[in-house]
Design a protein around this motif. Structure first.
Motif, PDB file in Angstrom:
ATOM      1  N   LEU A 283      20.887 -72.760 -40.964  1.00 56.78           N
ATOM      2  CA  LEU A 283      19.868 -71.836 -40.463  1.00 56.78           C
ATOM      3  C   LEU A 283      19.588 -72.013 -38.969  1.00 56.78           C
ATOM      4  O   LEU A 283      18.599 -71.467 -38.463  1.00 56.78           O
ATOM      5  N   THR A 284      20.451 -72.746 -38.246  1.00 55.01           N
ATOM      6  CA  THR A 284      20.205 -72.955 -36.814  1.00 55.01           C
ATOM      7  C   THR A 284      20.089 -71.617 -36.080  1.00 55.01           C
ATOM      8  O   THR A 284      19.158 -71.411 -35.287  1.00 55.01           O
ATOM      9  N   GLY A 285      21.015 -70.721 -36.365  1.00 51.21           N
ATOM     10  CA  GLY A 285      20.996 -69.415 -35.696  1.00 51.21           C
ATOM     11  C   GLY A 285      19.808 -68.569 -36.121  1.00 51.21           C
ATOM     12  O   GLY A 285      19.171 -67.919 -35.283  1.00 51.21           O
ATOM     13  N   ALA A 286      19.503 -68.575 -37.411  1.00 56.90           N
ATOM     14  CA  ALA A 286      18.392 -67.757 -37.918  1.00 56.90           C
ATOM     15  C   ALA A 286      17.063 -68.225 -37.334  1.00 56.90           C
ATOM     16  O   ALA A 286      16.205 -67.407 -36.968  1.00 56.90           O
ATOM     17  N   VAL A 287      16.885 -69.542 -37.228  1.00 57.68           N
ATOM     18  CA  VAL A 287      15.649 -70.076 -36.641  1.00 57.68           C
ATOM     19  C   VAL A 287      15.594 -69.730 -35.155  1.00 57.68           C
ATOM     20  O   VAL A 287      14.564 -69.272 -34.641  1.00 57.68           O
ATOM     21  N   THR A 288      16.716 -69.919 -34.467  1.00 60.04           N
ATOM     22  CA  THR A 288      16.755 -69.629 -33.024  1.00 60.04           C
ATOM     23  C   THR A 288      16.492 -68.147 -32.776  1.00 60.04           C
ATOM     24  O   THR A 288      15.797 -67.788 -31.808  1.00 60.04           O
ATOM     25  N   ALA A 289      16.997 -67.279 -33.639  1.00 55.21           N
ATOM     26  CA  ALA A 289      16.751 -65.839 -33.486  1.00 55.21           C
ATOM     27  C   ALA A 289      15.261 -65.525 -33.561  1.00 55.21           C
ATOM     28  O   ALA A 289      14.753 -64.693 -32.799  1.00 55.21           O
ATOM     29  N   LYS A 290      14.555 -66.189 -34.465  1.00 51.52           N
ATOM     30  CA  LYS A 290      13.101 -66.001 -34.577  1.00 51.52           C
ATOM     31  C   LYS A 290      12.395 -66.402 -33.276  1.00 51.52           C
ATOM     32  O   LYS A 290      11.463 -65.733 -32.825  1.00 51.52           O
ATOM     33  N   LEU A 291      12.841 -67.531 -32.704  1.00 57.40           N
ATOM     34  CA  LEU A 291      12.243 -67.994 -31.446  1.00 57.40           C
ATOM     35  C   LEU A 291      12.496 -66.968 -30.347  1.00 57.40           C
ATOM     36  O   LEU A 291      11.592 -66.617 -29.582  1.00 57.40           O
ATOM     37  N   GLU A 292      13.723 -66.479 -30.278  1.00 54.11           N
ATOM     38  CA  GLU A 292      14.091 -65.521 -29.232  1.00 54.11           C
ATOM     39  C   GLU A 292      13.358 -64.189 -29.431  1.00 54.11           C
ATOM     40  O   GLU A 292      12.906 -63.583 -28.460  1.00 54.11           O
ATOM     41  N   GLU A 293      13.248 -63.769 -30.676  1.00 57.37           N
ATOM     42  CA  GLU A 293      12.528 -62.513 -30.962  1.00 57.37           C
ATOM     43  C   GLU A 293      11.061 -62.610 -30.552  1.00 57.37           C
ATOM     44  O   GLU A 293      10.434 -61.603 -30.215  1.00 57.37           O
ATOM     45  N   ALA A 294      10.524 -63.836 -30.569  1.00 58.31           N
ATOM     46  CA  ALA A 294       9.128 -64.050 -30.160  1.00 58.31           C
ATOM     47  C   ALA A 294       8.983 -64.074 -28.638  1.00 58.31           C
ATOM     48  O   ALA A 294       7.861 -64.220 -28.127  1.00 58.31           O
ATOM     49  N   GLY A 295      10.099 -63.981 -27.927  1.00 59.17           N
ATOM     50  CA  GLY A 295      10.032 -63.945 -26.471  1.00 59.17           C
ATOM     51  C   GLY A 295      10.288 -65.279 -25.802  1.00 59.17           C
ATOM     52  O   GLY A 295      10.118 -65.419 -24.590  1.00 59.17           O
ATOM     53  N   LEU A 296      10.715 -66.257 -26.608  1.00 59.79           N
ATOM     54  CA  LEU A 296      11.026 -67.580 -26.052  1.00 59.79           C
ATOM     55  C   LEU A 296      12.510 -67.639 -25.685  1.00 59.79           C
ATOM     56  O   LEU A 296      13.346 -67.043 -26.372  1.00 59.79           O
ATOM     57  N   ARG A 297      12.790 -68.358 -24.616  1.00 60.13           N
ATOM     58  CA  ARG A 297      14.163 -68.488 -24.118  1.00 60.13           C
ATOM     59  C   ARG A 297      14.616 -69.938 -24.296  1.00 60.13           C
ATOM     60  O   ARG A 297      13.886 -70.859 -23.909  1.00 60.13           O
ATOM     61  N   VAL A 298      15.791 -70.143 -24.885  1.00 62.54           N
ATOM     62  CA  VAL A 298      16.327 -71.495 -25.065  1.00 62.54           C
ATOM     63  C   VAL A 298      16.965 -71.933 -23.749  1.00 62.54           C
ATOM     64  O   VAL A 298      18.025 -71.429 -23.380  1.00 62.54           O
ATOM     65  N   VAL A 299      16.305 -72.849 -23.039  1.00 62.45           N
ATOM     66  CA  VAL A 299      16.814 -73.277 -21.721  1.00 62.45           C
ATOM     67  C   VAL A 299      17.495 -74.648 -21.786  1.00 62.45           C
ATOM     68  O   VAL A 299      18.045 -75.117 -20.784  1.00 62.45           O
ATOM     69  N   ALA A 300      17.480 -75.272 -22.977  1.00 59.88           N
ATOM     70  CA  ALA A 300      18.251 -76.484 -23.236  1.00 59.88           C
ATOM     71  C   ALA A 300      18.373 -76.626 -24.742  1.00 59.88           C
ATOM     72  O   ALA A 300      17.449 -76.250 -25.478  1.00 59.88           O
ATOM     73  N   SER A 301      19.505 -77.146 -25.215  1.00 60.20           N
ATOM     74  CA  SER A 301      19.732 -77.279 -26.653  1.00 60.20           C
ATOM     75  C   SER A 301      20.827 -78.302 -26.908  1.00 60.20           C
ATOM     76  O   SER A 301      21.845 -78.299 -26.221  1.00 60.20           O
ATOM     77  N   LYS A 302      20.594 -79.190 -27.869  1.00 59.88           N
ATOM     78  CA  LYS A 302      21.676 -80.063 -28.334  1.00 59.88           C
ATOM     79  C   LYS A 302      21.446 -80.489 -29.766  1.00 59.88           C
ATOM     80  O   LYS A 302      20.315 -80.636 -30.217  1.00 59.88           O
ATOM     81  N   ARG A 303      22.591 -80.658 -30.468  1.00 59.13           N
ATOM     82  CA  ARG A 303      22.570 -81.101 -31.861  1.00 59.13           C
ATOM     83  C   ARG A 303      22.764 -82.616 -31.866  1.00 59.13           C
ATOM     84  O   ARG A 303      23.677 -83.132 -31.231  1.00 59.13           O
ATOM     85  N   LEU A 304      21.896 -83.308 -32.601  1.00 62.49           N
ATOM     86  CA  LEU A 304      21.881 -84.766 -32.592  1.00 62.49           C
ATOM     87  C   LEU A 304      21.708 -85.308 -33.999  1.00 62.49           C
ATOM     88  O   LEU A 304      21.030 -84.691 -34.826  1.00 62.49           O
ATOM     89  N   GLN A 305      22.286 -86.472 -34.243  1.00 62.63           N
ATOM     90  CA  GLN A 305      21.892 -87.284 -35.399  1.00 62.63           C
ATOM     91  C   GLN A 305      20.902 -88.317 -34.864  1.00 62.63           C
ATOM     92  O   GLN A 305      21.292 -89.199 -34.103  1.00 62.63           O
ATOM     93  N   LEU A 306      19.638 -88.203 -35.209  1.00 65.75           N
ATOM     94  CA  LEU A 306      18.644 -89.158 -34.722  1.00 65.75           C
ATOM     95  C   LEU A 306      18.864 -90.524 -35.360  1.00 65.75           C
ATOM     96  O   LEU A 306      19.183 -90.614 -36.550  1.00 65.75           O
ATOM     97  N   SER A 307      18.638 -91.575 -34.593  1.00 63.53           N
ATOM     98  CA  SER A 307      18.585 -92.924 -35.154  1.00 63.53           C
ATOM     99  C   SER A 307      17.175 -93.149 -35.711  1.00 63.53           C
ATOM    100  O   SER A 307      16.223 -92.420 -35.363  1.00 63.53           O
TER     101      SER A 307
END
Ligand code: CMP
Length: 139
Positions: free
Chosen positions: A18-42
């Motif tokens: 759902l990474t894309g579906a969630v990001t689409a919701k953020l973008e539709e709300a008028g937010l712009r993704v200005v940094a992004s990375k996929r991580l496995q948290l320790s």
């Protein structure tokens, strides 16, 4: 004013692709993704990030959940970004979230609630700096 806030797409959402579906919701709300990375948290990273919740009864489960799979950390930019992101996320408990919000549409439970978002401009700056170097953010 134009603000930056911090977002995490949590393991329940990455697991269900759902990474894309969630990001689409953020973008539709008028937010712009200005940094992004996929991580496995320790475990240490997750404990440090949620240190404010250390004394809460759900802390250990929360940390286990947050390291149960990959997350996507993002910096979001826009007019009133902190509040806008909180609105599009919906209430922490999906049972209380408004229709159309990310948590209403996607979250599984109060713990597996698909996204994290900063609760204030001050915390946004702290959380952004926890995961991103200034040069990794491109507005
Ligand atoms: P988040 O915004 O990431 O901040 C802390 C997280 O703890 C919260 O979202 C929830 O996913 C999780 N959590 C688990 N249980 C609870 C609870 N009872 N109350 C608040 N947050 C909880």
């Amino acid at each position: 004013a134009t603000e930056r806030t911090f977002s995490i797409i949590k393991p329940d959402a990455t697991r269900r692709n759902l990474t894309g579906a969630v990001t689409a919701k953020l973008e539709e709300a008028g937010l712009r993704v200005v940094a992004s990375k996929r991580l496995q948290l320790s475990k240490e990273q997750a404990e440090g990030f949620y240190a404010v919740h250390k004394e809460r009864p759900f802390f250990n489960d929360l940390v286990s959940f947050m390291i149960s799979g990959p997350v996507v950390v993002q910096v979001l930019e826009g007019e009133n970004a902190v509040l806008k992101n909180r609105e599009v996320m919906g209430a922490t408990n999906p049972a209380n979230a408004e229709p159309g919000t990310i948590r209403k549409e996607f979250a599984e439970s109060i713990e597996a609630n698909s996204v994290h978002g900063s609760d204030s401009l001050e915390n946004a700056a702290i959380e952004i700096a926890y995961f991103f170097k200034p040069e990794e953010i491109v507005g």
